[in-house]
Design a protein around this motif. Sequence first.
Motif, PDB file in Angstrom:
ATOM      1  N   THR A   3       0.818  -1.209   0.000  1.00 13.84           N
ATOM      2  CA  THR A   3       0.000   0.000   0.000  1.00 13.84           C
ATOM      3  C   THR A   3       0.851   1.258   0.000  1.00 13.84           C
ATOM      4  O   THR A   3       0.320   2.356  -0.004  1.00 13.84           O
ATOM      5  CB  THR A   3      -0.925   0.019   1.239  1.00 13.84           C
ATOM      6  N   LYS A   4       2.159   1.100  -0.001  1.00 11.22           N
ATOM      7  CA  LYS A   4       3.056   2.255  -0.008  1.00 11.22           C
ATOM      8  C   LYS A   4       3.185   2.817  -1.416  1.00 11.22           C
ATOM      9  O   LYS A   4       3.129   2.086  -2.400  1.00 11.22           O
ATOM     10  CB  LYS A   4       4.435   1.868   0.512  1.00 11.22           C
ATOM     11  N   LYS A   5       3.391   4.119  -1.502  1.00  4.94           N
ATOM     12  CA  LYS A   5       3.707   4.759  -2.772  1.00  4.94           C
ATOM     13  C   LYS A   5       5.184   4.527  -3.042  1.00  4.94           C
ATOM     14  O   LYS A   5       6.014   4.631  -2.134  1.00  4.94           O
ATOM     15  CB  LYS A   5       3.405   6.252  -2.711  1.00  4.94           C
ATOM     16  N   ARG A   6       5.499   4.213  -4.293  1.00  3.64           N
ATOM     17  CA  ARG A   6       6.881   3.904  -4.656  1.00  3.64           C
ATOM     18  C   ARG A   6       7.485   5.061  -5.447  1.00  3.64           C
ATOM     19  O   ARG A   6       6.851   5.605  -6.356  1.00  3.64           O
ATOM     20  CB  ARG A   6       6.922   2.651  -5.514  1.00  3.64           C
ATOM     21  N   GLY A  32       4.492   5.405   4.468  1.00  3.26           N
ATOM     22  CA  GLY A  32       3.699   5.338   3.251  1.00  3.26           C
ATOM     23  C   GLY A  32       4.499   5.476   1.968  1.00  3.26           C
ATOM     24  O   GLY A  32       3.930   5.499   0.886  1.00  3.26           O
ATOM     25  N   TRP A  33       5.831   5.562   2.074  1.00  8.70           N
ATOM     26  CA  TRP A  33       6.675   5.683   0.880  1.00  8.70           C
ATOM     27  C   TRP A  33       7.714   4.567   0.861  1.00  8.70           C
ATOM     28  O   TRP A  33       8.260   4.198   1.893  1.00  8.70           O
ATOM     29  CB  TRP A  33       7.377   7.037   0.835  1.00  8.70           C
ATOM     30  N   GLU A  34       7.989   4.071  -0.345  1.00  6.25           N
ATOM     31  CA  GLU A  34       8.985   3.024  -0.561  1.00  6.25           C
ATOM     32  C   GLU A  34       9.927   3.498  -1.658  1.00  6.25           C
ATOM     33  O   GLU A  34       9.481   3.871  -2.739  1.00  6.25           O
ATOM     34  CB  GLU A  34       8.280   1.736  -0.997  1.00  6.25           C
ATOM     35  N   THR A  35      11.229   3.476  -1.377  1.00  3.26           N
ATOM     36  CA  THR A  35      12.205   3.916  -2.367  1.00  3.26           C
ATOM     37  C   THR A  35      12.827   2.727  -3.087  1.00  3.26           C
ATOM     38  O   THR A  35      13.098   1.688  -2.489  1.00  3.26           O
ATOM     39  CB  THR A  35      13.325   4.753  -1.720  1.00  3.26           C
ATOM     40  N   HIS A  36      13.052   2.914  -4.385  1.00  2.24           N
ATOM     41  CA  HIS A  36      13.749   1.946  -5.232  1.00  2.24           C
ATOM     42  C   HIS A  36      14.974   2.669  -5.780  1.00  2.24           C
ATOM     43  O   HIS A  36      14.837   3.646  -6.517  1.00  2.24           O
ATOM     44  CB  HIS A  36      12.839   1.464  -6.367  1.00  2.24           C
ATOM     45  N   LEU A  37      16.141   2.200  -5.426  1.00  2.00           N
ATOM     46  CA  LEU A  37      17.392   2.876  -5.753  1.00  2.00           C
ATOM     47  C   LEU A  37      18.177   2.149  -6.832  1.00  2.00           C
ATOM     48  O   LEU A  37      18.330   0.928  -6.782  1.00  2.00           O
ATOM     49  CB  LEU A  37      18.262   2.973  -4.484  1.00  2.00           C
ATOM     50  N   VAL A  38      18.686   2.936  -7.784  1.00  2.00           N
ATOM     51  CA  VAL A  38      19.613   2.436  -8.810  1.00  2.00           C
ATOM     52  C   VAL A  38      20.765   3.426  -8.895  1.00  2.00           C
ATOM     53  O   VAL A  38      20.533   4.636  -8.998  1.00  2.00           O
ATOM     54  CB  VAL A  38      18.960   2.340 -10.207  1.00  2.00           C
ATOM     55  N   GLY A 178       3.889  15.055  -3.927  1.00  2.00           N
ATOM     56  CA  GLY A 178       2.912  15.014  -2.853  1.00  2.00           C
ATOM     57  C   GLY A 178       3.472  14.582  -1.516  1.00  2.00           C
ATOM     58  O   GLY A 178       2.723  14.220  -0.615  1.00  2.00           O
ATOM     59  N   VAL A 179       4.788  14.634  -1.366  1.00  2.00           N
ATOM     60  CA  VAL A 179       5.421  14.281  -0.098  1.00  2.00           C
ATOM     61  C   VAL A 179       5.387  15.511   0.811  1.00  2.00           C
ATOM     62  O   VAL A 179       5.727  16.613   0.375  1.00  2.00           O
ATOM     63  CB  VAL A 179       6.884  13.820  -0.309  1.00  2.00           C
ATOM     64  N   GLU A 180       4.998  15.314   2.060  1.00  2.00           N
ATOM     65  CA  GLU A 180       5.008  16.402   3.050  1.00  2.00           C
ATOM     66  C   GLU A 180       6.455  16.825   3.280  1.00  2.00           C
ATOM     67  O   GLU A 180       7.309  16.003   3.622  1.00  2.00           O
ATOM     68  CB  GLU A 180       4.382  15.924   4.358  1.00  2.00           C
TER      69      GLU A 180
END
Length: 191
Positions: A3-6, A32-38, A178-180
């Motif tokens: 349910t997290k925003k990526r 509520g946020w998930e990071t994908h790093l490259v 939309g990140v606070e």
Amino acid sequence: MNTKKRLVIGITGATGAIYGLRFLQVLREKTGWETHLVISSAGLVNLKHEMAMSRKQIYEWADVTHEINDVAATIASGGFKTEGMIIAPCSMKTLAAVAHGFGDNLISRAADVVLKERRRLVIMPRETPLNLAHIRNMAAVTEMGGIIYPPMPAFYNKSNSIEAMVDDGVGRILAMFGVETEGLFTPWEGL
């Protein structure tokens, strides 16, 4: 079910590794946020030189990491839902690859996916001075819907440190998703 925003974060070999790291740090604190790093190979060199960080150390800040040549990763598919991508900093090589749809590695492929799916792509190009190829590549990405956000500090807020200047740009960009971002930057309110 997730349910997290990526949000995908790409770090390339241009100077300014602090921006990529700071995006990861701020998002780590947000529920509520998930990071994908490259990170590109040159990006790893810059992290070591500018931030004295190893691959392992930067990976600790991300929720999910992907190898630069893994073009079969989840973020290489439009079916994998993300809010978009930030490339910070973005080398002129990566900018050119994105501008011309040349998905030769996972950063440029993930950016291509974000554009084709009409999601938000923010690129922080870092080069000076700019030649005509750089400017045309920025125009091409803009015409495709990407946002070019050079890491230029605002001086009206009278930032007293490099960290505050970085936070100003990071806050403004994260607000686009939309990140606070309270406390990272102060919006201009006039005189």
